[in-house]
Each structure stands twice: as structure tokens, then as C-alpha cells.
Design a protein around this motif. Structure first.
Motif, PDB file in Angstrom:
ATOM      1  N   VAL A 411       0.832  -1.212   0.000  1.00 59.38           N
ATOM      2  CA  VAL A 411       0.000   0.000   0.000  1.00 59.38           C
ATOM      3  C   VAL A 411       0.866   1.260   0.000  1.00 59.38           C
ATOM      4  O   VAL A 411       0.491   2.294  -0.571  1.00 59.38           O
ATOM      5  CB  VAL A 411      -0.981   0.004   1.194  1.00 59.38           C
ATOM      6  N   TRP A 412       2.071   1.187   0.621  1.00 65.31           N
ATOM      7  CA  TRP A 412       2.965   2.351   0.607  1.00 65.31           C
ATOM      8  C   TRP A 412       3.512   2.593  -0.802  1.00 65.31           C
ATOM      9  O   TRP A 412       3.539   3.721  -1.288  1.00 65.31           O
ATOM     10  CB  TRP A 412       4.101   2.142   1.592  1.00 65.31           C
ATOM     11  N   LEU A 413       3.947   1.518  -1.459  1.00 63.77           N
ATOM     12  CA  LEU A 413       4.484   1.663  -2.807  1.00 63.77           C
ATOM     13  C   LEU A 413       3.416   2.116  -3.800  1.00 63.77           C
ATOM     14  O   LEU A 413       3.730   2.759  -4.807  1.00 63.77           O
ATOM     15  CB  LEU A 413       5.089   0.332  -3.276  1.00 63.77           C
ATOM     16  N   ARG A 414       2.164   1.790  -3.521  1.00 67.27           N
ATOM     17  CA  ARG A 414       1.087   2.196  -4.420  1.00 67.27           C
ATOM     18  C   ARG A 414       0.693   3.656  -4.216  1.00 67.27           C
ATOM     19  O   ARG A 414      -0.099   4.197  -4.988  1.00 67.27           O
ATOM     20  CB  ARG A 414      -0.151   1.319  -4.186  1.00 67.27           C
ATOM     21  N   GLY A 415       1.196   4.274  -3.171  1.00 66.73           N
ATOM     22  CA  GLY A 415       0.820   5.652  -2.905  1.00 66.73           C
ATOM     23  C   GLY A 415      -0.562   5.787  -2.308  1.00 66.73           C
ATOM     24  O   GLY A 415      -1.210   6.841  -2.463  1.00 66.73           O
ATOM     25  N   GLU A 416      -1.054   4.737  -1.613  1.00 64.93           N
ATOM     26  CA  GLU A 416      -2.356   4.816  -0.954  1.00 64.93           C
ATOM     27  C   GLU A 416      -2.266   5.767   0.239  1.00 64.93           C
ATOM     28  O   GLU A 416      -1.171   6.159   0.656  1.00 64.93           O
ATOM     29  CB  GLU A 416      -2.796   3.412  -0.501  1.00 64.93           C
ATOM     30  N   PRO A 417      -3.397   6.166   0.837  1.00 65.14           N
ATOM     31  CA  PRO A 417      -3.364   7.067   1.993  1.00 65.14           C
ATOM     32  C   PRO A 417      -2.441   6.546   3.098  1.00 65.14           C
ATOM     33  O   PRO A 417      -2.376   5.331   3.351  1.00 65.14           O
ATOM     34  CB  PRO A 417      -4.828   7.098   2.451  1.00 65.14           C
TER      35      PRO A 417
END
Length: 652
Positions: A411-417
Motif C-alpha cells: 500500500v505504501w508503494l502504491r501511494g495509498e493514503p
């Protein structure tokens, strides 16, 4: 046993689990299909557009729904012949329903919570069992009554059948549901007692049966109003039509037996409302509904229950010593439920439409690690890890830690909140703090490497490499693994390979997370002497049916077989750590034999472990204070056990 008998036995044992998994798979397919046109921006817009009046209305309906639920327990205590004040029954009802609705696992059921409260207030076990049975039946009456009404008036409501089923068939199903409710009310009027499967059933009386049905119907209707208030107006969607969709979705979530019906309830609501409202508005209402009806009450119930437990303890650190005979362990089911929530988050991410990655153009490897395909695989494996966590397996704890860290990275690499990444890391921290609760060894680590285990390891490795090669190929990285398998635009050979690899990966993971095989030992003179040397209760041969020893063979106990229940004779005696493994082995033996485990004349020191395997520890009459307890599933087995235990029928 004949072939037909073996098939029936297999269906009885595995049928509910398979049915629940099929519902979950169907829900994932619906979510996958509906989410392809969604984005977080759309969902955030739908949430922001929800008017304040709708939020306040939903809050009011939530309070009203839980107020109605409190009446269940009050009526139940009256039915049991031990009326409890409304203030106390309100506390027991709110905490029991809030925890059971969210956690959803048998080891932390509303029944166990009620036993904790009512035992502390002096009710005898039989009376508590009647309260539990009354509240469980009341909830079901509401679904049958309202479901029958909807099918009679608007039989087209069932989205899974559409126009394919004749109108008369749906109405006949509604009449059948009403007939069940009517039969219960009439039996309560004319037949106060009857026996079923060897048990005496005491019906509550005509007036109380009518009150039950009315209360349950109001409860389901008001709960549906919470959701209804959060939806914008939609042409053609009446409340009665919505009520049918809600009852169907709620029933599917309960049958799937996943915490809070997560995934299954949501998928059914998305499917049922797809013809009336855009998916972002429906999903925004689902999020708010879960906040109102599940998350906030769960937080409040946890605080209330913790306060109650502290008030019942003379010493704060004797948390698991049952002064009134009931011990409940919550952290493991709670961690498993949160892990399921993390898994479903990754699965939902894997179903969302692709978006520009912040790593595009910098690192192809990191970009593929954050793909939809990777998120769906990690989410699927987290569901398996949650299964192992519920069985207290140390291997599942390690797998959960690794997969949650992987999920945080995705989720961090995807740029999620940022709060999504923080939520995964917080869950890792919480799971790390309860490491001692996962003390069981899996078959992979406890036994010599067998052909089956080696095959599962090989399948896991091959399937993982197959899925990784598809993900890193780039072309299908922005689809979930089941999306690739179900897509009509994917080559047939690739669809087959990905589908088989995904299913085999999960099957292999489940097999590797199985507990060690639990052998039972025939009870003979040699076994009796071995138990006696350990200090366990060792009756003469012929007075016990078998014995169970721990993984190290340094602790054990004897047991007797009764119809549907196998009863351990006292606590396991021997080495402390091996006593725990002996209890779990007995639980696994009983599960394989499709019977319930129970323990007689146990002490308080192992009450935590008995709670871990889903038993409630109740005080028995006589003996030294704190020395005699019965560990069983009282809502199912107490009435059958007490006549078999001399002198215990009048237990407090």
C-alpha cells in the motif's frame, strides 16, 4: 461405513465450511466486477456528499437497534425463571452482540460472553443456557418474519435469481418462512414442553413468543434503517425492496461465518443495489454502516467488558483466574479478525481500477511489487494466515507478521493514503505483543517430513513462482489473480494456469498450517499406570475409553465417550507446557470425530486454555473453593452433561 455414509459424514463435517468459502468466493467475484469502475476519489466524493441529517439519522437508528437488542436478554432471563434487572441485561446484551457481531468466531461467541456476565450475577448454568437459547432463537425469528413478508409482497427482490424464478415460487418460499414462525407461536400456545433429539425443549408461552417475533422483526428492520438512511434517494427503490436485499445480504454474511460478514455482506449489497445506485455511493454507505453498527459499538463494548472484568477481580493481574468460573480469551480472535480485515483491504485494492504508480519509471521491480496482482495474492494468503491464527499456531503468527509487513509495503508503494500503511504497521505491532498466545506447533514443524507435507511445500513453491512470473511479466499486473483467471480477454492457457496456481497455492498453505496430528491412546493397564505416574486421574480399565498425551508425552489425561460429547477426566497432569498441547490435541481429536470436547473436575489454572479451544469454564457444586469446574460448550452440551456427573445437577 458405506460409501454413501462416508459422503454424508464428509458433508456434515466440511459442508458448512465449504459453503462459507463458496459464498466468500462469490462475494469476491462481485466485488471484483463492481470495483473495476471505482476509484477512491469517487468513494471519498460519495462520503463527502452524505448530508448531516443522514448521519444523525443513522446514529439514532443505531442507538434504537441496540436498545431493542437489550430487550432480548431481559425477556430471556424472565423465560429462564431468573429475572435480571434491565440495567444488567442491557450491559450483557450490548457487549455480547457487539463482540459476537464483529469477531464472528465460535471461541468468542455471544454465548460465552453471556455466561461470563450471568454467572457473575449468580444465575445457575441451566438458566444461562436458556437465556442463550432464547436470544439466539429470537434473532432468527425476525429474519424469517421479515424475509417472508418481502417475498410475499415483492418476490422479485432476490438479485441472485432475477427474472428466472417464477413469482409464485418466491411467494411460496415466503409462505414457508411465515409457516415456520407461525408453527413456533402455536407450539408455544398449546405445547409448553416437548423432547427433540433427547433434549427437553421448554417453550416460552404464547404472549412471549409473539413478543419475541415482534421484537426480532423490529430489530432487523431498524438495523436496515441505519443503512437506508445513509443511501441517497433512488428511483424505484422502496424500503421494502431494500429490506429484502438487506436481509439476504445479512443472512449470507452469517452463513459464511466470517467476522462481521466482511466481504460477503458487502458484495451482496453491492450486487443487490447495483441496479439502483452507482457503486461509489453504495460502497460509501457500506463504510459508514460498518462504522456505526460495528466499529463504534465494538470499541464501546470492549471498554465496558474490560471495566466489568476489572470489577470482578480481587487482584488485577489474576486476569485469567475465574472467580465465578468463566474465562474468555479475546486477543487471538481479535487479532485473527483484524488480519481478515487487512486481507480484505488488500483484496479490495486488487479489485480497484489501475492508477498511476508513484514508482513508474523508477523501479520496475518495486512497481510490480505494488501491483493489483501482488495485492490480491498477499490478501488471499492473509486469509489463510488468519485461519492458522485462530488455531494458535506459531507458524501462522510468523506468516501473519511477514504478510502484514508485505501488505504495508504494497500500500505504501502504491501511494495509498498514509493511514492505510499505518494501519498495517499497527496491526503488526499488536500481533507482536501477543506472541505467547500462539503456542501450538504446526504439522510442518512438529512431525517428520511426510510425502503429503513435501508435496504441499513443492506445490507452494511452484505456484508462487508461477504467479510471480505472471505478475512480473507486466501485462497482467493491474489485474487480480482471480481476475486473470476469470477474464474473457486472457488466453485460455494462461487463465487455466493462473486459476490452478492460485487455488493450489491457497490449498497448500492451508495444509501446511494444519496442527500436528492428534493421536489418541487406547485405555489399558499400561496407559493407566502411565497416567498415574504423571499424577493424572487414572480410573481402572473399563471406566475410561482412551487417553491423550501432549506432544512431548510428558502430560496427559483419560477421557470417556458419551453421545456427541467426549469428556476429559480432570486437568492434564505433568509438564506445564505439555499440559497445554494435550488439551489442544484432545480438541483436534474431538473435531475429527465430530463430537464436542468437555472436561470435568478441572481447576482454574488452565481456564485460559479451555477458553482458547472454545469452552466455557463453569463452577460445580461441592468440593474445595475454586477446585472444581466443568469446561464445556454450555449452550449445546450442559443439559446433556449434568445428568452424567454425580452431584452436579444443582451446581450454582
Amino acid at each position: 461405513m458405506s460409501a454413501g455414509g462416508r459422503v454424508l459424514a464428509a458433508l456434515k463435517r466440511h459442508g458448512p465450511t465449504v459453503f462459507g468459502l463458496l459464498l466468500l468466493v462469490a462475494a469476491l467475484y462481485v466485488v471484483q466486477r463492481e470495483f473495476r469502475s471505482l476509484s477512491w476519489r469517487d468513494i471519498q466524493g460519495a462520503l463527502a456528499a452524505t448530508p448531516a441529517s443522514a448521519l444523525w439519522g443513522a446514529a439514532g437508528f443505531t442507538v434504537l437497534a441496540y436498545l431493542i437488542l437489550t430487550a432480548y436478554d431481559r425477556l430471556g432471563s424472565v423465560y429462564a425463571g431468573h429475572p435480571v434487572s434491565y440495567l444488567r441485561t442491557s450491559l450483557a446484551s450490548f457487549v455480547a452482540y457487539s463482540l459476537a457481531n464483529n469477531l464472528g468466531f465460535a471461541t468468542v461467541s455471544g454465548a460465552a460472553v453471556r455466561y461470563r456476565f450471568y454467572a457473575a450475577w449468580g444465575l445457575p448454568p441451566i438458566a444461562i443456557a436458556k437465556v442463550v437459547a432464547f436470544t439466539s432463537l429470537t434473532f432468527g425469528l425476525g429474519g424469517l418474519a421479515l424475509g417472508g413478508l418481502v417475498l410475499l409482497v415483492e418476490p422479485e427482490v432476490l438479485p441472485f435469481f432475477g427474472d428466472g424464478a417464477p413469482r409464485w415460487l418466491m411467494q411460496a418460499a415466503g409462505l414457508l418462512m411465515w409457516a415456520v414462525v407461525a408453527a413456533y407461536v402455536l407450539l408455544a400456545r398449546f405445547v409448553p414442553h416437548f423432547r427433540l433429539a433427547g433434549y427437553q425443549i421448554d417453550l416460552p408461552g404464547f404472549r412471549m413468543a409473539l413478543t419475541q417475533t415482534a421484537l426480532a422483526s423490529a430489530d432487523v428492520a431498524v438495523t436496515a434503517l441505519i443503512f437506508w438512511a445513509l443511501l441517497p434517494p433512488a428511483e424505484g427503490l422502496t424500503f421494502l425492496h431494500f429490506l429484502g436485499i438487506y436481509v439476504l445480504a445479512l443472512s449470507a454474511g452469517i452463513l459464511a461465518n466470517v467476522p462481521g460478514g466482511i466481504g460477503v455482506f458487502d458484495g451482496a449489497m453491492l450486487l443487490g443495489l447495483s441496479g439502483y445506485l452507482p457503486a461509489p455511493e453504495v460502497f460509501g454507505a457500506i463504510l459508514l454502516f460498518r462504522l456505526y453498527y460495528y466499529i463504534v459499538p465494538l470499541f464501546l463494548a470492549g471498554v465496558m467488558f474490560a471495566g466489568f472484568e476489572m470489577s470482578q477481580r480481587r487482584h488485577l493481574f489474576e486476569r485469567w483466574a475465574p472467580e465465578r468460573g468463566v474465562a474468555i480469551s479475546f486477543e487471538v480472535p481479535a487479532m485473527a479478525a483484524l488480519t481478515v480485515l487487512g486481507a480484505m483491504t488488500l483484496i479490495f485494492i486488487g479489485a480497484l481500477p489501475p492508477k498511476a504508480s508513484p514508482l513508474a519509471g523508477y523501479s520496475d521491480l518495486l512497481h510490480e511489487m505494488s501491483s493489483h496482482f501482488a495485492a490480491s495474492v498477499v490478501g488471499s494468503l492473509l486469509l489463510v494466515a488468519a485461519y492458522g491464527l485462530m488455531r494458535r499456531l506459531a507458524l501462522a503468527w510468523w506468516a501473519g507478521i511477514v504478510l502484514l509487513l508485505n501488505g504495508a509495503l504494497v500500500v505504501w508503494l502504491r501511494g495509498e493514503p498514509w493511514w492505510l500503511t499505518g494501519g498495517f504497521l499497527l496491526l503488526v505491532g499488536l500481533l507482536a505483543t501477543v506472541r505467547p498466545a500462539f503456542y501450538r506447533r504446526a504439522r510442518l514443524t512438529a512431525e517428520p517430513l511426510s510425502e503429503g507435507t513435501a508435496a504441499a511445500l513443492a506445490a507452494l513453491a511452484v505456484c508462487a513462482l508461477t504467479l510471480a512470473s505472471v505478475a512480473y511479466a507486466g501485462r497482467y499486473a493491474e489485474m487480480s489473480w482471480w481476475g486473470v483467471a476469470l477474464s474473457g480477454n486472457t488466453p485460455h492457457t494462461l487463465r487455466f494456469a493462473v486459476g490452478v496456481a492460485g487455488v493450489l497455492l491457497l490449498v497448500a498453505a492451508v495444509r501446511l498450517l494444519r496442527p500436528a496430528r492428534p493421536p489418541a491412546v487406547p485405555y489399558d493397564e499400561a496407559t493407566r499406570q502411565r497416567l498415574a505416574a504423571l499424577g493424572a486421574l487414572a480410573p481402572p480399565p473399563g471406566e475410561a475409553d482412551g487417553a491423550v498425551f501432549g506432544e512431548a508425552g510428558r502430560a496427559g489425561f483419560a477421557f470417556v465417550k458419551r453421545d456427541g460429547i467426549w469428556l476429559g477426566l480432570g486437568d492434564p497432569a505433568g509438564e506445564a507446557a505439555d499440559r497445554v498441547s494435550a488439551i489442544w490435541r484432545f480438541r483436534d481429536i474431538c473435531e475429527a470425530a465430530r463430537v464436542d470436547p468437555a472436561f470435568w473436575r478441572v481447576g482454574p489454572e488452565l481456564a485460559r486454555v479451555y477458553a482458547d479451544i472454545g469452552l466455557t469454564v463453569l463452577p460445580l457444586a461441592g468440593g474445595a473453593e475454586g477446585a472444581r469446574f466443568l469446561a464445556c460448550r454450555p449452550e449445546r452440551d450442559l443439559e446433556a452433561l449434568l445428568p452424567l456427573l454425580p452431584g452436579e445437577q444443582d451446581a450454582p
